[in-house]
Write a protein that holds these residues in place. Sequence first.
Motif, PDB file in Angstrom:
ATOM      1  N   ARG A 141       0.528  -1.053  -0.162  1.00 23.65           N
ATOM      2  CA  ARG A 141      -0.132  -0.156   0.163  1.00 23.65           C
ATOM      3  C   ARG A 141       0.709   1.290  -0.023  1.00 23.65           C
ATOM      4  O   ARG A 141       0.703   2.513  -0.458  1.00 23.65           O
ATOM      5  N   SER A 142       1.769   0.892   0.430  1.00 24.38           N
ATOM      6  CA  SER A 142       2.922   2.659   0.971  1.00 24.38           C
ATOM      7  C   SER A 142       4.068   2.651   0.264  1.00 24.38           C
ATOM      8  O   SER A 142       4.426   3.926  -0.016  1.00 24.38           O
ATOM      9  N   VAL A 143       4.767   1.604  -0.644  1.00 26.75           N
ATOM     10  CA  VAL A 143       6.006   2.116  -1.506  1.00 26.75           C
ATOM     11  C   VAL A 143       5.711   2.352  -3.031  1.00 26.75           C
ATOM     12  O   VAL A 143       4.126   2.299  -3.446  1.00 26.75           O
ATOM     13  N   ALA A 144       5.883   3.929  -3.083  1.00 26.05           N
ATOM     14  CA  ALA A 144       5.226   4.365  -5.173  1.00 26.05           C
ATOM     15  C   ALA A 144       6.381   3.347  -5.694  1.00 26.05           C
ATOM     16  O   ALA A 144       6.686   2.675  -5.366  1.00 26.05           O
ATOM     17  N   GLU A 145       5.840   3.691  -6.650  1.00 23.57           N
ATOM     18  CA  GLU A 145       5.855   2.715  -8.239  1.00 23.57           C
ATOM     19  C   GLU A 145       7.347   3.646  -8.535  1.00 23.57           C
ATOM     20  O   GLU A 145       8.266   4.809  -8.346  1.00 23.57           O
ATOM     21  N   ASN A 146       8.217   2.268  -8.255  1.00 21.93           N
ATOM     22  CA  ASN A 146      10.283   2.125  -8.035  1.00 21.93           C
ATOM     23  C   ASN A 146      10.556   3.394  -7.187  1.00 21.93           C
ATOM     24  O   ASN A 146      11.688   3.214  -6.988  1.00 21.93           O
ATOM     25  N   GLY A 147      10.335   2.659  -6.282  1.00 22.90           N
ATOM     26  CA  GLY A 147      10.385   2.830  -5.143  1.00 22.90           C
ATOM     27  C   GLY A 147      10.425   1.771  -4.435  1.00 22.90           C
ATOM     28  O   GLY A 147      11.336   0.359  -4.728  1.00 22.90           O
ATOM     29  N   ARG A 148      11.151   2.582  -3.053  1.00 19.74           N
ATOM     30  CA  ARG A 148      12.851   0.738  -2.149  1.00 19.74           C
ATOM     31  C   ARG A 148      11.537   0.506  -0.943  1.00 19.74           C
ATOM     32  O   ARG A 148      11.918   1.641  -0.156  1.00 19.74           O
ATOM     33  N   ALA A 149      12.175  -0.256  -0.199  1.00 16.52           N
ATOM     34  CA  ALA A 149      12.496  -0.543   0.899  1.00 16.52           C
ATOM     35  C   ALA A 149      13.538  -0.809   1.408  1.00 16.52           C
ATOM     36  O   ALA A 149      14.305  -1.977   0.900  1.00 16.52           O
ATOM     37  N   ILE A 150      13.650  -0.504   2.663  1.00 14.30           N
ATOM     38  CA  ILE A 150      15.309  -1.149   2.962  1.00 14.30           C
ATOM     39  C   ILE A 150      14.929  -2.080   4.932  1.00 14.30           C
ATOM     40  O   ILE A 150      14.516  -1.170   5.624  1.00 14.30           O
ATOM     41  N   PHE A 151      15.458  -2.850   4.726  1.00 20.19           N
ATOM     42  CA  PHE A 151      14.869  -3.525   5.795  1.00 20.19           C
ATOM     43  C   PHE A 151      16.787  -4.031   6.950  1.00 20.19           C
ATOM     44  O   PHE A 151      17.321  -4.625   6.093  1.00 20.19           O
ATOM     45  N   ALA A 152      16.373  -3.716   7.912  1.00 19.48           N
ATOM     46  CA  ALA A 152      18.080  -4.136   9.089  1.00 19.48           C
ATOM     47  C   ALA A 152      17.116  -4.553  10.017  1.00 19.48           C
ATOM     48  O   ALA A 152      16.051  -4.133  10.579  1.00 19.48           O
ATOM     49  N   PHE A 153      17.682  -6.551  10.163  1.00 17.65           N
ATOM     50  CA  PHE A 153      17.439  -7.036  11.096  1.00 17.65           C
ATOM     51  C   PHE A 153      18.420  -7.398  11.494  1.00 17.65           C
ATOM     52  O   PHE A 153      19.313  -7.531  11.386  1.00 17.65           O
ATOM     53  N   GLN A 154      17.698  -8.595  13.401  1.00 18.46           N
ATOM     54  CA  GLN A 154      19.071  -9.285  13.261  1.00 18.46           C
ATOM     55  C   GLN A 154      18.329 -10.114  12.659  1.00 18.46           C
ATOM     56  O   GLN A 154      17.197 -10.664  14.252  1.00 18.46           O
ATOM     57  N   GLU A 155      19.145 -11.332  12.684  1.00 18.96           N
ATOM     58  CA  GLU A 155      18.060 -13.122  12.303  1.00 18.96           C
ATOM     59  C   GLU A 155      18.411 -13.563  14.277  1.00 18.96           C
ATOM     60  O   GLU A 155      19.127 -13.816  14.346  1.00 18.96           O
ATOM     61  N   ARG A 156      17.154 -14.479  13.991  1.00 19.02           N
ATOM     62  CA  ARG A 156      16.702 -14.300  15.636  1.00 19.02           C
ATOM     63  C   ARG A 156      16.433 -16.270  15.148  1.00 19.02           C
ATOM     64  O   ARG A 156      16.909 -17.199  15.867  1.00 19.02           O
ATOM     65  N   GLU A 157      15.467 -16.232  14.363  1.00 14.63           N
ATOM     66  CA  GLU A 157      15.472 -17.892  13.730  1.00 14.63           C
ATOM     67  C   GLU A 157      14.952 -17.407  12.178  1.00 14.63           C
ATOM     68  O   GLU A 157      14.530 -17.243  11.364  1.00 14.63           O
ATOM     69  N   ALA A 158      16.537 -17.493  11.160  1.00 13.78           N
ATOM     70  CA  ALA A 158      16.478 -17.379  10.348  1.00 13.78           C
ATOM     71  C   ALA A 158      15.038 -18.233   9.289  1.00 13.78           C
ATOM     72  O   ALA A 158      14.904 -17.583   8.571  1.00 13.78           O
ATOM     73  N   SER A 159      14.775 -19.532   9.503  1.00  9.34           N
ATOM     74  CA  SER A 159      13.178 -19.913   9.056  1.00  9.34           C
ATOM     75  C   SER A 159      12.225 -19.160   9.308  1.00  9.34           C
ATOM     76  O   SER A 159      11.237 -18.399   8.181  1.00  9.34           O
ATOM     77  N   VAL A 160      12.153 -17.799  10.040  1.00  7.75           N
ATOM     78  CA  VAL A 160      10.791 -16.990  10.530  1.00  7.75           C
ATOM     79  C   VAL A 160      10.732 -15.966   9.339  1.00  7.75           C
ATOM     80  O   VAL A 160      10.211 -15.103   8.621  1.00  7.75           O
ATOM     81  N   GLU A 161      11.870 -14.625   9.494  1.00 10.40           N
ATOM     82  CA  GLU A 161      12.504 -14.142   8.794  1.00 10.40           C
ATOM     83  C   GLU A 161      12.746 -14.532   7.158  1.00 10.40           C
ATOM     84  O   GLU A 161      12.308 -13.909   5.839  1.00 10.40           O
ATOM     85  N   ARG A 162      13.284 -15.786   6.567  1.00 11.03           N
ATOM     86  CA  ARG A 162      13.335 -16.498   5.165  1.00 11.03           C
ATOM     87  C   ARG A 162      11.858 -16.056   5.222  1.00 11.03           C
ATOM     88  O   ARG A 162      11.186 -15.608   3.518  1.00 11.03           O
ATOM     89  N   ARG A 163      10.612 -15.971   5.881  1.00  8.06           N
ATOM     90  CA  ARG A 163       9.051 -16.383   5.387  1.00  8.06           C
ATOM     91  C   ARG A 163       8.912 -14.623   4.923  1.00  8.06           C
ATOM     92  O   ARG A 163       8.104 -14.740   3.906  1.00  8.06           O
ATOM     93  N   PHE A 164       9.400 -14.389   5.664  1.00 10.64           N
ATOM     94  CA  PHE A 164       8.976 -12.597   5.224  1.00 10.64           C
ATOM     95  C   PHE A 164       9.259 -12.041   3.801  1.00 10.64           C
ATOM     96  O   PHE A 164       8.671 -12.079   2.701  1.00 10.64           O
ATOM     97  N   PHE A 165      10.533 -12.697   3.134  1.00 10.42           N
ATOM     98  CA  PHE A 165      11.197 -12.527   1.994  1.00 10.42           C
ATOM     99  C   PHE A 165      11.065 -13.391   1.199  1.00 10.42           C
ATOM    100  O   PHE A 165      10.497 -13.155  -0.070  1.00 10.42           O
ATOM    101  N   ASP A 166      10.136 -14.339   1.243  1.00 10.41           N
ATOM    102  CA  ASP A 166       9.357 -15.238   0.600  1.00 10.41           C
ATOM    103  C   ASP A 166       8.117 -14.674  -0.257  1.00 10.41           C
ATOM    104  O   ASP A 166       7.567 -15.347  -0.730  1.00 10.41           O
ATOM    105  N   ALA A 167       7.567 -13.856   0.530  1.00 11.52           N
ATOM    106  CA  ALA A 167       6.884 -13.588   0.560  1.00 11.52           C
ATOM    107  C   ALA A 167       6.061 -12.795  -0.714  1.00 11.52           C
ATOM    108  O   ALA A 167       6.449 -12.082  -1.507  1.00 11.52           O
TER     109      ALA A 167
END
Length: 126
Positions: free
Chosen positions: A100-126
Amino acid sequence: EAAPAVLELGCGVAALPSLVAAAIFGASVCATDLPEVMDLANANVRENAARLGLADLSSLKLLAFDWTSEVSLGCFDLILAADLLYDAGLQDPLVKCLVRSVAENGRAIFAFQEREASVERRFFDA
């Protein structure tokens, strides 16, 4: 050229990425987090803005916002998010908020500490 529009999701009590975006890049910034964070975030932004050379805070808006709602804050050129991926139950609403929030040609930058790889990977697979 117009200043980039930046949205920070989950700015926490410091809103540091938002402050840097406004001070260094001249961005128009909307820093968001849950209502219970806003009083301390506002106080810290005021205190730290001068240290970053940001005398005019008109380009930085702090807003209580829950990304699990269906509310749209508009479209942004850049979305910043730090440490938001640890709760798998919040990832689907986060993806919907990004769409809903990113403009056409926009970008999103995420920083995170890996706590449980399968949980974070789920987000990037969505």
